[in-house]
Design an enzyme around this catalytic site. Structure first.
Site, PDB file in Angstrom:
ATOM      1  N   LYS A  91      -5.266  77.195  18.890  1.00 18.78           N
ATOM      2  CA  LYS A  91      -4.578  78.010  20.069  1.00 18.78           C
ATOM      3  C   LYS A  91      -5.024  79.541  19.703  1.00 18.78           C
ATOM      4  CE  LYS A  91      -0.016  79.442  21.455  1.00 18.78           C
ATOM      5  NZ  LYS A  91       1.524  79.326  21.317  1.00 18.78           N
ATOM      6  N   SER A 144       4.106  77.967  25.679  1.00 19.11           N
ATOM      7  CA  SER A 144       2.778  78.720  25.613  1.00 19.11           C
ATOM      8  C   SER A 144       1.555  78.109  25.090  1.00 19.11           C
ATOM      9  CB  SER A 144       3.250  80.124  24.695  1.00 19.11           C
ATOM     10  OG  SER A 144       3.362  79.583  23.290  1.00 19.11           O
ATOM     11  N   SER A 166       7.310  75.917  22.431  1.00 20.66           N
ATOM     12  CA  SER A 166       5.811  76.201  22.945  1.00 20.66           C
ATOM     13  C   SER A 166       4.771  75.097  22.639  1.00 20.66           C
ATOM     14  CB  SER A 166       5.207  77.513  22.224  1.00 20.66           C
ATOM     15  OG  SER A 166       5.768  78.628  23.025  1.00 20.66           O
TER      16      SER A 166
END
Lengths: 507, 529
Positions: A60, A147, A171
């Protein structure tokens, strides 16, 4: 050729664990999904005897890598490359894993749909079975969730074997559910946060996404080690104590590693996790799972976590307050975007100068949360917002401790709250619905209370720091993936994975 | 864990100081009229920020630096607040802070916590400073100001750990601000006093005593000129017997002298306002060293909201009684203990003061490592020797020699072993006192590391081995021959003149004989003839 076919052709041609694609392949496949925002140029030479040798991973974009930029999907850090690797990245490399690139995400991890990104939204790569031959582009694009949408989508699109995400309030679990992959948010403090760009330190966890529970476990076992550089890291003794308590309660479950038996396991279904907004098809998926779990030997019982109703408000106050503090460092002075004050603007105070960089560098959602958090910490609001939210957080923890059979090892006297008839894990839907259409989001851009509402299913475990695993659990009415979440007491991540694997296997 | 109950109540900053102050009977001390402001009482409280003398910073591996080092060369990713970095508490800073608390008789708290204090400024790269404002590691305590005429005791409200800021320098020529992160994140102890001082002089005395205390325990080198000790002073005035006046805070005072001038000027400003029927408004003020007066920085209404939040990265600081005891045991002696011990060894108060004054100038070493000062030197020298002889040789001879050369004790080239041997040689009569002094002068000048007995031999300073006294007899006879007039006078009973003959003998012998022996021999010889 439709994307799904391209992927299946490629993946059947090559053994699973190989670095299957060249950089060009990845870029081509990524073009429609937009899961990766930086792709590694050349495969790195890695250790051949490592536990993860040959495994490909996406990281990420809010986790620091020295070889690739770390933008947090923010204009503030566009072009920023960290001088160091996060501990988790080091650990993966040391075990021979191949980092293929950085995954798209909501800006600084703030969002549930992965649309708050300077890199553009992530498109959910899932292909409903009834539309197998329709090219992905022809579908109405759906959100991959956020996210960590890029992490989930890159795994779902088979761009990599596994991906690291971060989970502050859901997330990792939410995008895993939307994309039909497995996503683990481990117990808080088990995986080092050194090198993870802070959103809300007391909630942030590094999470793992993959297409199977076994792969998640493989990665988790490598990165779940004590790191002195993370002051919130759980000590080795605490880890050991928590896992041995779980094992002592369920010796059978842990000894029969491969068996899909759940004899002696007690599963609680929290009644507060069925809001009106929950899609009915998700409830039927859960029923199917429960039936199968009973067949596998588990006892199912309803439980109540009454403080859940306050979780969402408490979460947004705490997360935003911490975010307002953590994001104060982005002032455009040493690194990141710098927008000089226009001619004639006041330069009398440093904050007047920083304001221009911060107003341009942060997106709408981030600005909103910084303002909310800043307000919650002002002297007048502090008692009613921040302290109140901390109290709610304590109630939520107490709720969980009441229903679990295993004591919380963090307490001074863990035995005191031991409930002999408590449950081992909790089971509930990961999300209130399947992946929403990206267009929906654009329509109701301004008052998307729904976007926050979704978090109702995920924030309690975050507030309590508990391990939570979202596992694919069939398809909803619309043919899109549904996820179920297994939550355990702090430190019982292996138990949670074990139960997750059984759920995965009975479908 | 995550189980972060918020351990502190939201309290306004201002409340910390006020309630404590008003609860106390501030007028319990006898009214003493000050000629400068008859009828008025001055009330002063001080916040001292002392840089902890640790090798590394409070939350990072970076070495601490002195002013004047190359800018931005003592910086880690954490100090620069790069994204993804986290703090790691340096236990050495905690240890030195605990020493401070123990020295100030404060209660070290078994549990304390770190808060973030937010403001945007160029010297604060993270946008917040980590401090312990709400749950400090030590509370209560006091400092006795011994040298003041009436043995004043100043109360200590609390002591907290916190990060130092970076340094920002405004370049007026280029119109830019330059930032040096060398100091960013160094450890500080903030020591908040009660408003117990009643004059600028008492305030000065408090800071000097505190400075000596911090140096003695090795917590800080307390150098105000170099900025390792900084003071914020709260001043108010009231008529004798009346309630306290409104206070103003004067920030960032960098020397005791300027602090006293600032207080004096602030007192006059307050009195002037009050006598003209106006009110003092609560303000934060700066000090203009050139004009010798304070100036307004901001009013209470403009004071920033620092939005304190418990630091979500740093777990509470838990200090066990065992650990605190361990720190207490390994701590250097406090000044009053040293004084008492020296005097119990037989030193006069004056000798003890001299030794301790010299000792106070010693270098404070990193991480509380034992310092080598005059007291330690004396302790080694007095081991197995007469304390009196040791202190005499140290104060009168060694320090005298160094002073004559305009050197300080830290320049002393004579090792304890050399000094000890020299004292022993004199005590045992191997050399005379006079030769001993000459030998010491030689050692200080030449910075020789050779043993004094070898040096004495080389220099011909060893006392004569003159078992049958024949050498002495010869020198005496020689002197008698050389000074017939004096001999005559002695024989006629003018005993004082004897000293001149003795002097001659000493001259002939090169000082290697003892005056007493000479006198005895001369008496025998003069009686005979």
């Amino acid at each position: 050729m439709p994307l799904r076919r391209q992927i299946s052709v490629l993946s059947t041609r090559l053994p699973q664990r190989r670095a299957i694609f060249t950089t060009r392949d990845i870029q081509h496949l990524n073009a429609t999904v937009n899961a990766l925002v930086h792709v590694s140029k050349t495969p790195q030479t890695t250790r051949h005897d490592g536990a993860l040798h040959g495994m490909t991973l996406a990281i990420k974009d809010n986790i620091c890598t020295a070889s690739l930029p770390t933008t947090c999907s923010s204009a503030m850090l566009a072009g920023y490359t960290s001088p160091f690797d996060a501990t988790v990245v080091e650990l993966l490399r040391d075990e021979g894993a191949q980092i293929i690139g950085k995954a798209n995400c909501d800006e600084f991890g703030m969002g549930s749909l992965n649309v708050n990104s300077i890199h553009g939204p992530v498109v959910n790569p899932f292909q409903p079975t009834d539309a197998h031959d329709v090219p992905l582009m022809a579908h109405e694009p759906r959100s991959a969730g956020g996210s960590s949408g890029g992490s989930a989508a890159s795994v779902a699109a088979r761009l990599c074997t596994a991906a690291l995400g971060t989970d502050t309030g859901g997330s990792v679990r939410l995008p895993a559910s939307y994309c039909g992959v497995v996503g683990l948010k481990p117990s808080y403090g088990l995986i080092s946060r050194w090198g993870v760009v802070s959103f809300a330190d007391s909630l942030d966890c590094v999470g793992v996404l993959a297409r199977s529970v076994d792969t998640v476990k493989e990665v988790f076992d490598v990165i779940s080690v004590y790191d002195a550089r993370d002051p919130t890291a759980a000590s080795p003794e605490l880890r050991k104590r928590a896992s041995s308590t779980a094992e002592s309660c369920l010796p059978k479950l842990f000894s029969s590693v491969r068996a899909n038996t759940l004899d002696g396991l007690r599963i609680g279904v929290p009644q507060e996790y069925f809001p009106l907004e929950l899609e009915p098809s998700i409830t039927s998926s859960l029923r199917t799972i429960i039936r199968n779990l009973k067949d596998a030997g588990a006892t199912i019982r309803p439980v109540s976590l009454p403080a859940t109703q306050y979780a969402l408000s408490a979460y947004y106050v705490i997360a935003s307050a911490e975010a307002s503090s953590n994001l104060a460092r982005f002032d455009g002075i040493q690194y990141g975007l710098r927008v000089p004050p226009p001619a004639g603007a006041s330069r009398s105070k440093p904050s007047n100068v920083y304001a221009h960089s911060r107003s341009s560098g942060f997106g709408r959602e981030v600005r909103k949360r910084i303002l909310l958090g800043t307000y919650a910490l002002t002297a007048d609001a502090f008692d009613n917002y921040f302290l109140q939210a901390q109290r709610v957080r304590a109630y939520i923890k107490a709720d969980f401790n009441r229903v679990f059979r295993h004591p919380c090892v963090h307490l001074a006297h863990p035995e005191s709250c031991l409930s002999a008839d408590g449950v081992d894990v909790l089971l509930h839907p990961s999300a209130i619905r399947t992946a929403p259409r990206l267009a929906e989001k654009r329509e109701c851009d301004t008052s998307s209370i729904d976007e926050y509402l979704q978090d109702v299913m995920t924030v309690p475990a975050s507030l309590a720091g508990l391990p939570a695993l979202s596992v694919p659990a069939g398809l909803g009415e619309d043919g899109w993936p549904v996820g179920m979440t297994v939550v355990g007491q702090w430190g019982t991540d292996q138990l949670v994975l074990q139960v997750g694997r059984v759920i995965e296997g009975i479908q | 864990m995550i189980a972060r109950q918020c351990p502190w109540r939201a309290r306004q900053l201002q409340q910390l100081w006020r309630p404590l102050r008003s609860k106390r009977l501030h007028s319990e001390r006898a009214v003493r009229e000050d000629k400068r402001w008859p009828g008025w009482e001055v009330v002063v409280g001080i916040e001292v920020h002392a840089q902890i003398k640790s090798r590394r910073k409070l939350f990072s591996d970076a070495l601490t630096s002195k002013p004047g080092e190359k800018p931005n060369s003592f910086v880690t990713c954490y100090d620069a607040a790069l994204p993804g970095t986290l703090p790691t508490l340096n236990p050495k800073c905690v240890e030195l802070a605990i020493r401070t608390a123990i020295a100030l008789n404060a209660q070290v708290q078994p549990r304390s916590a770190f808060d973030r204090k937010h403001y945007f400024y160029s010297d604060l790269p993270a946008g917040y400073q980590i401090t312990q404002r709400y749950v400090p590691f030590a509370k209560g305590g006091h400092l006795d100001l011994s040298s003041s005429c009436d043995n004043l005791r100043v109360g200590i409200t609390q002591i907290q750990l916190e990060q130092d800021t970076a340094k920002s320098i405004f370049d007026t020529r280029r119109g830019i601000t330059q930032v040096d992160l060398n100091r960013a994140g160094s450890g500080l102890v903030e020591i908040v006093s009660e408003p117990d001082m009643r004059s600028p002089e008492e305030a000065g005395n408090y800071v000097r005593t505190l400075q000596a205390m911090l140096r003695a325990v090795g917590a800080s080198d307390g150098n105000m000129e170099l900025g390792s000790l900084r003071c914020d002073v709260n001043v108010s005035v009231n008529k004798h017997g009346h309630p306290l006046g409104t206070r103003c805070e004067i920030k960032n005072l960098n020397s005791v002298k300027f602090m006293m001038i600032a207080i004096t000027s602030e007192v006059f400003r307050h009195i002037d306002l009050l006598e003209r029927g106006q009110t003092v408004s609560q303000e934060t003020r700066g000090f203009d060293e050139v004009k010798a007066e304070t100036f307004k920085l901001r009013s209470k209404e403009d004071s920033p909201d620092y939005r304190y939040i418990p630091d979500p990265n740093l777990p509470p600081l838990l200090l066990s009684p065992e650990y605190i005891d361990c720190v207490r045991r390994s701590m250097p002696e406090l000044p009053q203990e040293t004084r008492a011990r020296l005097m119990s060894m037989g030193l006069t108060e004056q000798e003890a003061e001299v030794l301790m004054a010299v000792d106070a100038g010693r270098e404070v070493r990193f991480d509380g490592e034992p310092a080598k000062g005059a007291v330690q030197y004396f302790d080694c020298l007095a081991q197995g020797r007469s304390a009196k002889a040791a202190v005499n040789w140290m104060i009168h001879e060694l320090l005298g020699q160094l002073a004559a050369r305009k050197e300080t004790f830290s320049d002393n080239p004579v090792s304890v072993e050399q000094m000890g041997e020299l004292v022993d040689m004199v005590q045992n009569g191997k050399i005379t006192g006079k030769s001993g002094k000459a030998l010491l002068r030689h050692m200080v000048t030449s910075r020789s590391t050779a043993s004094p007995s070898i040096l004495a031999k080389e220099l011909g300073l060893l006392a004569i081995s003159d078992d049958d006294g024949s050498l002495l007899k010869n020198w005496c006879l020689e002197a008698i021959e050389a000074l017939p007039e004096e001999v005559q006078k002695v024989r006629h009973g003018n005993i004082k003149v004897m000293n001149r003959i003795i002097g001659k003998v000493m001259q002939l012998s090169g000082g290697r004989v003892k005056a007493g022996d000479v006198r005895q021999m001369l008496e025998v010889l003069l009686r005979k003839s």
